[in-house]
Design an enzyme around this catalytic site. Structure first.
Site, PDB file in Angstrom:
ATOM      1  N   LEU A  65       0.823  -1.201   0.000  1.00 24.15           N
ATOM      2  CA  LEU A  65       0.000   0.000   0.000  1.00 24.15           C
ATOM      3  C   LEU A  65       0.862   1.259   0.000  1.00 24.15           C
ATOM      4  O   LEU A  65       2.083   1.194   0.174  1.00 24.15           O
ATOM      5  CB  LEU A  65      -0.936  -0.021   1.210  1.00 24.15           C
ATOM      6  N   LYS A 168      14.869   0.030   4.825  1.00 28.12           N
ATOM      7  CA  LYS A 168      14.302   0.580   3.586  1.00 28.12           C
ATOM      8  C   LYS A 168      14.263   2.107   3.637  1.00 28.12           C
ATOM      9  O   LYS A 168      14.635   2.785   2.671  1.00 28.12           O
ATOM     10  CB  LYS A 168      12.898   0.013   3.365  1.00 28.12           C
ATOM     11  N   ASN A 172      16.211   4.740   1.151  1.00 35.11           N
ATOM     12  CA  ASN A 172      15.530   5.761   0.364  1.00 35.11           C
ATOM     13  C   ASN A 172      16.017   7.165   0.718  1.00 35.11           C
ATOM     14  O   ASN A 172      16.131   8.039  -0.149  1.00 35.11           O
ATOM     15  CB  ASN A 172      14.017   5.658   0.559  1.00 35.11           C
ATOM     16  N   LYS A 235       7.168  11.373   0.746  1.00 33.58           N
ATOM     17  CA  LYS A 235       6.482  10.659   1.835  1.00 33.58           C
ATOM     18  C   LYS A 235       7.469   9.849   2.647  1.00 33.58           C
ATOM     19  O   LYS A 235       7.433   9.831   3.884  1.00 33.58           O
ATOM     20  CB  LYS A 235       5.386   9.766   1.244  1.00 33.58           C
TER      21      LYS A 235
END
Length: 300
Positions: A65, A168, A172, A235
């Site tokens: 999601l 993760k 990023n 985000k």
């Protein structure tokens, strides 16, 4: 054959679910936009009307999601996963939502076993089953469902629950910080009147060689492929900075990268590939994609 529920059929989720189908598993799917399930249903997947419907009877439940609010809604909203998931099932979140979110979900889903397993890679890797999957959780839980994850890529256990999400986010943040730095130094070489191809060649001779090779065509506007939207990259930076605040840390470089991403989004490039931040910093509209070869990812 395992009975798997897969929730979230965006640009990444759809090919991941397809890999499970072609590996011989029984797959029940759900997506907020039902039409996205049609291709998978034609391949043999069952379509759940709601998340609660999709996970009935599933021994493994996978979510892919967009963000923490989407995960909250799918798990604990009306007709959510928590209403019907079996206590003996394993829940695997492959989204990028942050360690605190996944640990909180695990508490609320108990006694269901939980793994966090975010991925490195983009759509071509998802299609080929060559994603890098960073797993946090108990090793014995991973042992029980490793075959399912290996159908989608290479599995690396990185620590306890939440560790996959932490690694993760760290990755990023490093990518976006490097990308923003590249945009700024290219702005400098632009002002010096240097040939951009020569500059890319020269930077690519150093420790950023793989970075330059991966992003060069998109950074120079030669490819309009959208692998990872700038809005989603921002985000993830927000999640990184939130985790840093919880740890009483200041991450000044990701903070600066977030500001540069905000500038790009304010300029209208949020739906473009994250490399658009480079063109925006340089003030070079020709290096910002105005179209894409594929629809931007919309997980869930």
């Amino acid at each position: 054959m395992r009975r798997i529920a897969f929730l979230g059929l965006g640009r990444m989720g759809s090919p991941m679910a397809r890999r499970l189908l072609v590996s011989g598993h029984h797959v029940q799917v759900w997506n907020r936009t039902p039409d996205r399930a049609l291709d998978l249903v034609e391949l043999g997947a069952e379509h759940g009307r709601t998340p609660a419907d999709a996970v009935k009877g599933a021994e493994i439940v996978v979510t892919m999601l967009a963000d923490p609010p989407a995960l909250e809604q799918v798990l604990f909203g009306p007709d959510g996963v928590s209403e019907t998931i079996s206590p003996e099932a394993t829940f695997i979140d492959m989204s990028t939502v942050g360690p605190n979110v996944i640990r909180g979900a695990a508490v609320r889903l108990a006694p269901v076993a939980v793994l966090d397993a975010p991925v490195l890679g983009s759509v071509p890797h998802a299609e080929a089953g060559t994603l890098s999957i960073l797993v946090g959780g108990e090793p014995e839980v991973l042992d029980r469902c490793g075959d399912v994850l290996r159908a989608m890529g290479t599995v690396r256990h990185v620590g306890p629950l939440g560790a996959g999400a932490t690694v993760k986010l760290a990755g990023n943040a490093a990518v976006m910080s490097t990308m923003v730095c590249l945009g700024e130094v290219l702005a400098l070489t632009d002002r010096a009147g240097l040939d951009q191809e020569v500059v890319f060649d020269a930077i690519g001779m150093g420790p950023l060689a793989s970075f330059i090779e991966r992003f060069r065509d998109r950074a120079l506007g030669r490819s309009s492929r959208v692998d990872f939207r700038l809005a989603l990259a921002r985000k993830d930076l927000a999640l990184v900075l939130d985790e840093a605040e919880h740890a009483a840390l200041r991450l000044s470089i990701p903070e600066a990268a977030a500001v540069r991403c905000d500038e790009g989004i304010a300029a209208g490039f949020g739906e473009q590939d994250n490399t658009a931040v480079i063109g925006n910093i340089r003030g070079r509209a020709e290096f910002i994609q105005t179209g894409s070869e594929s629809e931007p990812e919309r997980e869930g």
